[in-house]
Design a protein around this motif. Structure first.
Motif, PDB file in Angstrom:
ATOM      1  N   ASP A  91      62.921 -13.692  84.374  1.00 60.45           N
ATOM      2  CA  ASP A  91      63.284 -15.026  83.887  1.00 60.45           C
ATOM      3  C   ASP A  91      64.567 -14.970  83.076  1.00 60.45           C
ATOM      4  N   ARG A  92      65.388 -13.954  83.378  1.00 60.78           N
ATOM      5  CA  ARG A  92      66.555 -13.729  82.532  1.00 60.78           C
ATOM      6  C   ARG A  92      67.899 -13.774  83.239  1.00 60.78           C
ATOM      7  N   VAL A  93      67.946 -13.405  84.518  1.00 60.08           N
ATOM      8  CA  VAL A  93      69.237 -13.235  85.190  1.00 60.08           C
ATOM      9  C   VAL A  93      69.197 -13.868  86.581  1.00 60.08           C
ATOM     10  N   SER A  95      71.737 -24.607  81.605  1.00 64.29           N
ATOM     11  CA  SER A  95      71.318 -23.683  80.547  1.00 64.29           C
ATOM     12  C   SER A  95      71.757 -22.248  80.820  1.00 64.29           C
ATOM     13  N   TRP A  96      72.092 -21.957  82.060  1.00 69.40           N
ATOM     14  CA  TRP A  96      72.522 -20.609  82.438  1.00 69.40           C
ATOM     15  C   TRP A  96      73.991 -20.423  82.094  1.00 69.40           C
ATOM     16  N   TRP A 105      74.519 -14.834  85.957  1.00 68.21           N
ATOM     17  CA  TRP A 105      74.235 -15.744  84.859  1.00 68.21           C
ATOM     18  C   TRP A 105      73.021 -15.231  84.109  1.00 68.21           C
ATOM     19  N   LYS A 106      72.946 -15.549  82.835  1.00 70.91           N
ATOM     20  CA  LYS A 106      71.744 -15.177  82.081  1.00 70.91           C
ATOM     21  C   LYS A 106      71.393 -16.268  81.086  1.00 70.91           C
ATOM     22  N   LEU A 107      70.138 -16.236  80.671  1.00 70.67           N
ATOM     23  CA  LEU A 107      69.621 -17.141  79.651  1.00 70.67           C
ATOM     24  C   LEU A 107      69.401 -16.342  78.377  1.00 70.67           C
ATOM     25  N   ASP A 108      69.821 -16.892  77.256  1.00 75.61           N
ATOM     26  CA  ASP A 108      69.516 -16.226  75.996  1.00 75.61           C
ATOM     27  C   ASP A 108      68.064 -16.464  75.600  1.00 75.61           C
ATOM     28  N   SER A 148      60.079 -22.180  80.275  1.00 72.60           N
ATOM     29  CA  SER A 148      59.385 -22.434  81.532  1.00 72.60           C
ATOM     30  C   SER A 148      59.969 -23.633  82.256  1.00 72.60           C
ATOM     31  N   SER A 149      60.464 -24.649  81.544  1.00 74.95           N
ATOM     32  CA  SER A 149      61.015 -25.813  82.227  1.00 74.95           C
ATOM     33  C   SER A 149      62.280 -25.451  82.987  1.00 74.95           C
ATOM     34  N   VAL A 150      63.112 -24.595  82.423  1.00 77.68           N
ATOM     35  CA  VAL A 150      64.314 -24.148  83.130  1.00 77.68           C
ATOM     36  C   VAL A 150      63.911 -23.325  84.339  1.00 77.68           C
TER      37      VAL A 150
END
Length: 100
Positions: free
Chosen positions: A31-33, A48-49, A61-64, A68-70
């Protein structure tokens, strides 16, 4: 390798294929990249990415802070706002691949 290390991606990380067409392959790792390879243009639909790295015909791309919605928006964009029964397709018949 830096993105992989920073995001904690390993050999047992889950991979979800987001797009696989001629000229573009995109996959989400855990759930990160999200990574995209190939000459065609593609990017995650959720803003958000953030771009973590890029080069010739690839981008990551990554999320900091994953949410769950993303993740639902990326993995299941057609099932937004629908109740999903996890057992719904468990016993469904496989598709017929040829005519006899």
């Amino acid at each position: 390798m830096k993105i992989r290390r920073e995001s904690g991606i390993h050999c047992r990380s889950q991979v979800h294929i987001l797009k696989a067409d001629s000229g573009v392959y995109a996959a989400q790792i855990d759930d990160r990249v999200i990574v995209k390879i190939g000459p065609r243009d593609w990017s995650p639909p959720d803003k958000s990415w953030e771009v973590a790295g890029y080069g010739h015909q690839w981008c990551a791309w990554k999320l900091d802070k994953p949410s769950s919605s993303v993740m639902d928006t990326i993995i299941n964009p057609t099932q937004q706002n629908k109740e999903v029964d996890p057992l719904e397709n468990l016993f469904s018949r496989p598709p017929i691949m040829h005519d006899d």
